[in-house]
Write an enzyme that holds these catalytic residues in place. Structure first.
Site, short mmCIF file in Angstrom:
data_model
loop_
_atom_site.label_atom_id
_atom_site.label_comp_id
_atom_site.label_asym_id
_atom_site.label_seq_id
_atom_site.Cartn_x
_atom_site.Cartn_y
_atom_site.Cartn_z
N HIS A 134 32.21 34.63 32.85
CA HIS A 134 32.64 33.69 33.90
C HIS A 134 32.44 32.23 33.50
O HIS A 134 32.99 31.33 34.12
CB HIS A 134 31.86 33.93 35.20
CG HIS A 134 32.19 35.22 35.88
ND1 HIS A 134 33.48 35.60 36.16
CD2 HIS A 134 31.39 36.23 36.34
CE1 HIS A 134 33.47 36.79 36.77
NE2 HIS A 134 32.23 37.19 36.87
N ASP A 162 30.76 47.19 36.38
CA ASP A 162 30.78 47.02 37.83
C ASP A 162 32.06 47.51 38.49
O ASP A 162 32.24 47.34 39.70
CB ASP A 162 30.48 45.55 38.22
CG ASP A 162 31.08 44.55 37.26
OD1 ASP A 162 31.96 44.94 36.46
OD2 ASP A 162 30.68 43.37 37.32
N ASP A 189 35.34 44.27 32.80
CA ASP A 189 34.42 43.98 33.91
C ASP A 189 35.28 43.90 35.18
O ASP A 189 36.43 43.45 35.12
CB ASP A 189 33.73 42.63 33.65
CG ASP A 189 32.68 42.31 34.69
OD1 ASP A 189 31.48 42.47 34.40
OD2 ASP A 189 33.05 41.88 35.81
ZN ZN Z 1 31.41 41.54 36.95
#
Ligand code: ZN
Length: 367
Positions: free
Chosen positions: A142, A267, A179
């Site tokens: 991120h 996740d 992800d």
């Molecule tokens: Zn994530």
């Protein structure tokens, strides 16, 4: 040659915005598992523990690495950000970017996390290992060049790939981010570049809520070299495999990478607290097999995985073990005790049809 497994206990000691009982974290005061952010050491440490208990760890080339250098960092991040981060880290810790906390020494822990990613990629490019897995922490995908966010302090993969390109070890890298959240940081680092293809498979508008749109395909020289695959919540095993087969693989074949790097989050799993997808340990195993076959076909098996998110303390270890067993070709299996439950929760036929229709629409737009 073995699969390289990069990890370091010091990365598990990264913590922020929390105390261990009454003491601020840092120095010899370890973070506690019960408090603080959802991004905590347990998911990663328990993955490493499971590898240890089953014996798989002993089949791997298990090691740590050096931190990335300031020169490595400066290829991606502005000096003002790095200097501020380092100064706070040398004092008592603090926060940078969108309120991303860290303790005293957080700069070194983040530089080590990026170092594990760099060593994973370098060990494969230098033919020291067949393939590699970096258990990096804090995560990186991120982090924008000038804005840490989403638990990410530095762009681990961005820094590692840029270092490999600068040292002329490669000139054409494909990054696949599975992800469940959008790989907005990695996208930003390479958005105007044609030598690095970035692909992100994510739950739509999960995090960040305003990025990851399918129409964001890159700019200037990079137009057509960024691919976003935003999936509605509830998709599971079949959907992920279909995405790989019908969207990712054809794009990789067209791009012809020299190496494949995976931003490997867990996740998208059926039990993750931060997203709503239904992937299982089998899903992650099959995704890994897809990546290995693509690497075999396109780039002499050159493949490295770098750990990103995944917040279920109980399930991340089984997903990670499955991935690493696949990578290393090991016969050691950690039987997934949740398999029966999560297989039963997969989308029904009606939803499968909906998802297949969606993939067709995506295919027509993207390829
Ligand atoms: Zn994530």
């Amino acid at each position: 040659m073995k699969t390289s497994f990069l990890w370091d206990e010091r990365c598990f000691w990264h913590g922020g915005g929390d105390f261990a009982f009454t003491l601020p974290l840092g120095g010899l005061v370890q973070p506690m598992t019960s408090g603080g952010l959802p991004e905590n050491p347990e998911t990663k440490r328990r993955l490493k523990n499971l590898l240890d208990v089953t014996g798989l760890l002993s089949e791997l080339d298990s090691k740590s690495s050096a931190q990335v250098s300031y020169e490595d960092l400066l290829r991606v991040h502005p000096k003002t950000l790095l200097d501020n981060f380092k100064a706070l880290s040398d004092a008592d810790g603090g926060q940078i970017g969108l309120n991303i906390p860290f303790t005293k020494g957080g700069f070194e822990m983040a530089a080590l996390s990026a170092g594990l990613a760099k060593e994973a990629i370098f060990s494969v490019l230098k033919n020291k290992n067949t393939n590699a897995y970096a258990l990096s922490r804090p995560p990186g995908h991120h982090c924008l060049p000038d804005l840490p966010n989403g638990f990410c302090l530095l762009s681990n993969i961005g820094i590692a790939v840029e270092a490999a390109i600068a040292e002329k070890l490669t000139d054409r890298v494909a990054i696949i981010d599975w992800d469940v959240h959008h790989g907005n940081g990695t996208e930003a680092v390479f958005y105007n570049r044609a030598d690095v293809l970035t692909i992100s498979i994510h739950q739509e508008r999960c995090y960040p809520i305003d990025s990851g749109d399918i129409r964001d395909i890159g700019v200037d020289d990079g137009e057509g070299y960024n691919m976003n695959i935003p999936l509605p919540p509830g998709g599971g095993h079949k959907l992920y495999l279909e995405v790989m087969e019908r969207l990712v693989l054809p794009r990789l074949r067209k791009f012809k990478p020299d190496m494949i790097v995976i931003a490997c989050g867990f996740d998208a799993s059926a039990i993750d607290p931060l997203a709503r997808m239904l992937a299982t340990s089998d899903t992650f195993g099959e995704l890994t097999r897809f990546a290995m076959l693509a690497a075999q076909e396109l780039c002499n098996d050159r493949l490295a995985l770098v750990h990103e998110g995944g917040y279920s303390e109980v399930y991340v270890p089984f997903c990670g073990h499955r991935v690493i067993a696949e990578l290393s070709g090991s016969s050691i299996i950690a039987a997934d005790p949740y398999k029966k439950i999560f297989d039963a929760r997969q989308p029904n036929e009606q939803l499968d049809k909906f998802y297949s229709g969606l993939i067709k629409e995506f295919h027509d737009f993207l390829l």
